[in-house]
Design a protein around this motif. Structure first.
Motif, PDB file in Angstrom:
ATOM      1  N   LEU A 146       0.796  -1.235  -0.231  1.00  0.00           N
ATOM      2  CA  LEU A 146       0.240   0.009   0.026  1.00  0.00           C
ATOM      3  C   LEU A 146       0.755   1.158   0.097  1.00  0.00           C
ATOM      4  CD1 LEU A 146      -2.818   1.253   0.146  1.00  0.00           C
ATOM      5  CD2 LEU A 146      -2.614   1.216   2.631  1.00  0.00           C
ATOM      6  N   ASN A 147       1.878   1.188   0.840  1.00  0.00           N
ATOM      7  CA  ASN A 147       2.628   2.304   0.889  1.00  0.00           C
ATOM      8  C   ASN A 147       3.571   2.602  -0.317  1.00  0.00           C
ATOM      9  OD1 ASN A 147       4.186   4.709   2.514  1.00  0.00           O
ATOM     10  ND2 ASN A 147       5.855   3.395   2.103  1.00  0.00           N
ATOM     11  N   LEU A 148       3.916   1.479  -0.993  1.00  0.00           N
ATOM     12  CA  LEU A 148       4.762   1.516  -2.197  1.00  0.00           C
ATOM     13  C   LEU A 148       3.930   2.059  -3.323  1.00  0.00           C
ATOM     14  CD1 LEU A 148       7.426   1.022  -3.786  1.00  0.00           C
ATOM     15  CD2 LEU A 148       6.532  -1.414  -4.009  1.00  0.00           C
ATOM     16  N   GLY A 149       2.911   1.578  -3.378  1.00  0.00           N
ATOM     17  CA  GLY A 149       1.767   2.054  -4.455  1.00  0.00           C
ATOM     18  C   GLY A 149       1.409   3.386  -4.316  1.00  0.00           C
ATOM     19  N   MET A 150       1.179   3.834  -3.087  1.00  0.00           N
ATOM     20  CA  MET A 150       1.010   5.372  -2.921  1.00  0.00           C
ATOM     21  C   MET A 150       2.154   6.321  -3.524  1.00  0.00           C
ATOM     22  SD  MET A 150      -0.372   7.291   0.480  1.00  0.00           S
ATOM     23  CE  MET A 150       1.101   6.895   1.427  1.00  0.00           C
ATOM     24  N   ALA A 151       3.422   5.780  -2.847  1.00  0.00           N
ATOM     25  CA  ALA A 151       4.466   6.671  -3.117  1.00  0.00           C
ATOM     26  C   ALA A 151       4.698   6.561  -4.632  1.00  0.00           C
ATOM     27  CB  ALA A 151       5.643   6.184  -2.483  1.00  0.00           C
ATOM     28  N   GLY A 152       4.737   5.481  -5.257  1.00  0.00           N
ATOM     29  CA  GLY A 152       4.814   5.260  -6.794  1.00  0.00           C
ATOM     30  C   GLY A 152       4.155   6.220  -7.371  1.00  0.00           C
ATOM     31  N   THR A 153       2.737   6.106  -7.112  1.00  0.00           N
ATOM     32  CA  THR A 153       1.845   7.012  -7.917  1.00  0.00           C
ATOM     33  C   THR A 153       1.953   8.713  -7.655  1.00  0.00           C
ATOM     34  OG1 THR A 153       0.123   5.279  -7.473  1.00  0.00           O
ATOM     35  CG2 THR A 153      -0.730   7.462  -7.833  1.00  0.00           C
ATOM     36  N   ILE A 154       2.216   9.009  -6.524  1.00  0.00           N
ATOM     37  CA  ILE A 154       2.627  10.265  -6.226  1.00  0.00           C
ATOM     38  C   ILE A 154       3.951  10.681  -7.131  1.00  0.00           C
ATOM     39  CG2 ILE A 154       3.404  12.117  -4.585  1.00  0.00           C
ATOM     40  CD1 ILE A 154       1.646  10.565  -2.586  1.00  0.00           C
ATOM     41  N   THR A 155       4.983   9.918  -6.986  1.00  0.00           N
ATOM     42  CA  THR A 155       6.104  10.191  -7.796  1.00  0.00           C
ATOM     43  C   THR A 155       5.854  10.218  -9.222  1.00  0.00           C
ATOM     44  OG1 THR A 155       7.340   9.266  -5.833  1.00  0.00           O
ATOM     45  CG2 THR A 155       8.564   9.654  -7.961  1.00  0.00           C
ATOM     46  N   GLY A 156       5.053   9.125  -9.774  1.00  0.00           N
ATOM     47  CA  GLY A 156       5.045   9.157 -11.188  1.00  0.00           C
ATOM     48  C   GLY A 156       4.213  10.155 -11.800  1.00  0.00           C
ATOM     49  N   LEU A 157       3.188  10.548 -11.011  1.00  0.00           N
ATOM     50  CA  LEU A 157       2.339  11.372 -11.490  1.00  0.00           C
ATOM     51  C   LEU A 157       3.241  12.947 -11.569  1.00  0.00           C
ATOM     52  CD1 LEU A 157      -1.043  10.884  -9.889  1.00  0.00           C
ATOM     53  CD2 LEU A 157      -0.463  10.458 -12.301  1.00  0.00           C
ATOM     54  N   GLY A 158       3.902  13.160 -10.585  1.00  0.00           N
ATOM     55  CA  GLY A 158       4.855  14.322 -10.581  1.00  0.00           C
ATOM     56  C   GLY A 158       6.059  14.110 -11.673  1.00  0.00           C
ATOM     57  N   VAL A 159       6.174  13.108 -11.916  1.00  0.00           N
ATOM     58  CA  VAL A 159       7.441  12.988 -12.816  1.00  0.00           C
ATOM     59  C   VAL A 159       6.845  13.234 -14.251  1.00  0.00           C
ATOM     60  CG1 VAL A 159       8.907  11.486 -14.364  1.00  0.00           C
ATOM     61  CG2 VAL A 159       9.009  11.427 -11.787  1.00  0.00           C
ATOM     62  N   ALA A 160       5.610  12.816 -14.558  1.00  0.00           N
ATOM     63  CA  ALA A 160       4.711  13.216 -15.661  1.00  0.00           C
ATOM     64  C   ALA A 160       4.373  14.676 -15.495  1.00  0.00           C
ATOM     65  CB  ALA A 160       3.738  12.578 -15.804  1.00  0.00           C
ATOM     66  N   ALA A 161       4.246  15.191 -14.385  1.00  0.00           N
ATOM     67  CA  ALA A 161       3.835  16.663 -14.387  1.00  0.00           C
ATOM     68  C   ALA A 161       5.150  17.337 -14.980  1.00  0.00           C
ATOM     69  CB  ALA A 161       3.210  17.117 -13.135  1.00  0.00           C
ATOM     70  N   MET A 162       6.320  17.077 -14.340  1.00  0.00           N
ATOM     71  CA  MET A 162       7.603  17.791 -14.644  1.00  0.00           C
ATOM     72  C   MET A 162       7.668  17.607 -16.186  1.00  0.00           C
ATOM     73  SD  MET A 162      10.656  16.866 -15.918  1.00  0.00           S
ATOM     74  CE  MET A 162      10.707  15.166 -15.624  1.00  0.00           C
ATOM     75  N   HIS A 163       7.542  16.541 -16.878  1.00  0.00           N
ATOM     76  CA  HIS A 163       7.459  16.488 -18.231  1.00  0.00           C
ATOM     77  C   HIS A 163       6.831  17.439 -19.213  1.00  0.00           C
ATOM     78  CE1 HIS A 163       8.185  14.333 -22.253  1.00  0.00           C
ATOM     79  NE2 HIS A 163       6.910  14.839 -22.469  1.00  0.00           N
ATOM     80  N   TYR A 164       5.317  17.435 -18.675  1.00  0.00           N
ATOM     81  CA  TYR A 164       4.746  18.344 -19.361  1.00  0.00           C
ATOM     82  C   TYR A 164       4.730  19.882 -19.132  1.00  0.00           C
ATOM     83  CZ  TYR A 164       2.633  14.042 -21.505  1.00  0.00           C
ATOM     84  OH  TYR A 164       2.616  13.001 -22.136  1.00  0.00           O
ATOM     85  N   LEU A 165       5.081  19.801 -17.789  1.00  0.00           N
ATOM     86  CA  LEU A 165       5.532  21.359 -17.459  1.00  0.00           C
ATOM     87  C   LEU A 165       6.814  21.958 -18.277  1.00  0.00           C
ATOM     88  CD1 LEU A 165       4.895  23.713 -15.493  1.00  0.00           C
ATOM     89  CD2 LEU A 165       6.423  22.848 -14.001  1.00  0.00           C
ATOM     90  N   GLY A 166       7.782  20.840 -18.489  1.00  0.00           N
ATOM     91  CA  GLY A 166       8.815  21.376 -19.238  1.00  0.00           C
ATOM     92  C   GLY A 166       8.418  21.736 -20.701  1.00  0.00           C
ATOM     93  N   MET A 167       7.630  20.856 -21.272  1.00  0.00           N
ATOM     94  CA  MET A 167       7.040  21.241 -22.693  1.00  0.00           C
ATOM     95  C   MET A 167       6.345  22.242 -22.738  1.00  0.00           C
ATOM     96  SD  MET A 167       8.097  18.965 -24.322  1.00  0.00           S
ATOM     97  CE  MET A 167       6.780  19.021 -25.912  1.00  0.00           C
ATOM     98  N   ALA A 168       5.535  22.716 -21.535  1.00  0.00           N
ATOM     99  CA  ALA A 168       4.786  24.074 -21.573  1.00  0.00           C
ATOM    100  C   ALA A 168       5.579  25.302 -21.611  1.00  0.00           C
ATOM    101  CB  ALA A 168       3.721  24.175 -20.119  1.00  0.00           C
ATOM    102  N   ALA A 169       6.856  24.998 -21.032  1.00  0.00           N
ATOM    103  CA  ALA A 169       7.973  26.142 -21.030  1.00  0.00           C
ATOM    104  C   ALA A 169       8.458  26.330 -22.595  1.00  0.00           C
ATOM    105  CB  ALA A 169       8.839  25.751 -20.086  1.00  0.00           C
ATOM    106  N   MET A 170       8.039  25.468 -23.352  1.00  0.00           N
ATOM    107  CA  MET A 170       8.506  25.513 -24.909  1.00  0.00           C
ATOM    108  C   MET A 170       7.643  26.513 -25.758  1.00  0.00           C
ATOM    109  SD  MET A 170       9.466  22.711 -27.517  1.00  0.00           S
ATOM    110  CE  MET A 170       7.556  22.342 -27.704  1.00  0.00           C
ATOM    111  N   HIS A 171       8.218  27.499 -26.415  1.00  0.00           N
ATOM    112  CA  HIS A 171       7.562  28.465 -27.241  1.00  0.00           C
ATOM    113  C   HIS A 171       7.785  28.329 -28.673  1.00  0.00           C
ATOM    114  CE1 HIS A 171       6.207  30.392 -23.626  1.00  0.00           C
ATOM    115  NE2 HIS A 171       7.337  30.896 -23.387  1.00  0.00           N
ATOM    116  N   THR A 172       7.166  28.287 -29.627  1.00  0.00           N
ATOM    117  CA  THR A 172       7.285  28.276 -31.079  1.00  0.00           C
ATOM    118  C   THR A 172       6.239  29.061 -31.761  1.00  0.00           C
ATOM    119  OG1 THR A 172       7.747  26.618 -32.702  1.00  0.00           O
ATOM    120  CG2 THR A 172       6.104  25.888 -31.198  1.00  0.00           C
TER     121      THR A 172
END
Length: 281
Positions: free
Chosen positions: A111-137
């Protein structure tokens, strides 16, 4: 009037994906050794976990922007917002820290591993798409929803596996092997997310990509995280306990204890009757 642009993630060929993968592996390897060190004793546990989180977070973020060096939109100039780019770095470190501290202090129960993995995974995905949002074209970025969902799923699975490895894999060589697998997962998440991207140009410009300017900016932004990773590597290399696996660590200790017993209990030439006299005491 808009027109679909030709998008490539391999502007410099295989150089950027290979470099991105190596950075992901480097950060993962450092993070695994730091979390292993934190579990071997209560002393400075929080510090080792924090260093592990920073190493993994910087490795993931560096992997992302090394990969972005190879991103090209034909017929458009690409640039990045520095504030959002740095914010994505902070997000990567914070979400990895949340996961690492959860499993570091509460263990890898499902349970703890699943919660930690979900939080971290969603955060990593958020990092990725936030980095994409920083891109201008000169155009509009569009995303394929199914591919985005797949990239988020990969991020959650990769984060969960990484956190499990952080508290379960302790040997030096097994840690290095786990970091190679983690590098595949994290880099796969990045390029899956990039496969979801398409760009519609607005027709206001026909400027080609300024490779030199974009490369200079990204290398400047990468300098800080790379420095942090190098400092973490020096700390790991100069801590003997960090470079040993469990087997290697325990073997000399047991031998030393045996030697201690041998020297601590020497055979003394006794005076006749001395043993009986000590026994009576």
């Amino acid at each position: 009037m808009t027109a679909a642009a030709t998008v490539s993630n391999f502007y410099y060929g295989a150089v950027t994906p290979i470099a991105a993968y190596l950075m992901a592996c480097f950060g993962a390897a450092l993070g695994l050794r730091c979390t292993t060190r934190s579990l071997r004793g209560a002393g400075r546990k929080a510090g080792w976990l924090a260093l592990g989180a920073v190493s993994i977070g910087c490795g993931i973020w560096t992997m992302h922007f090394v990969g972005m060096i190879g991103f090209n939109v034909q017929g458009a100039l690409v640039s990045y917002d520095p504030a959002r780019t740095l914010l994505s770095l902070a997000v990567a470190i914070v979400v990895v820290a949340v996961g690492v501290f959860l499993v570091g202090y509460r263990g890898a129960a499902p349970l703890n591993l699943g919660m930690a993995g979900t939080i971290t995974g969603l955060g990593v995905a958020a990092m990725h798409y936030l980095g994409m949002a920083a891109m201008h074209t000169h155009g509009t970025l569009r995303y394929s929803a199914p591919t985005v969902a797949l990239s988020v799923l990969i991020a959650v699975v990769a984060a969960t596996a990484a956190l499990w490895a952080a508290v379960s894999v302790h040997g030096l060589w097994s840690s290095l092997g786990a970091s190679l697998v983690m590098g595949v997962a994290v880099t796969g998440m990045h390029y899956t997310g990039m496969a979801a991207v398409s760009v519609d140009l607005d027709g206001s410009t026909a400027t080609g990509q300024s490779s030199v300017g974009l490369l200079s900016f990204l290398l400047f932004m990468l300098a800080g995280p790379l420095t942090v990773l190098l400092i973490a590597a020096v700390i790991v290399m100069f801590d003997p306990d960090m470079m040993l696996g469990d087997d290697e660590r325990e073997r000399p200790v047991s031998g030393a204890r045996g030697a201690h017993r041998a020297t601590a209990e020497p055979a003394e030439p006794g005076v006749p009757g001395e043993s009986a006299e000590r026994a009576s005491w």
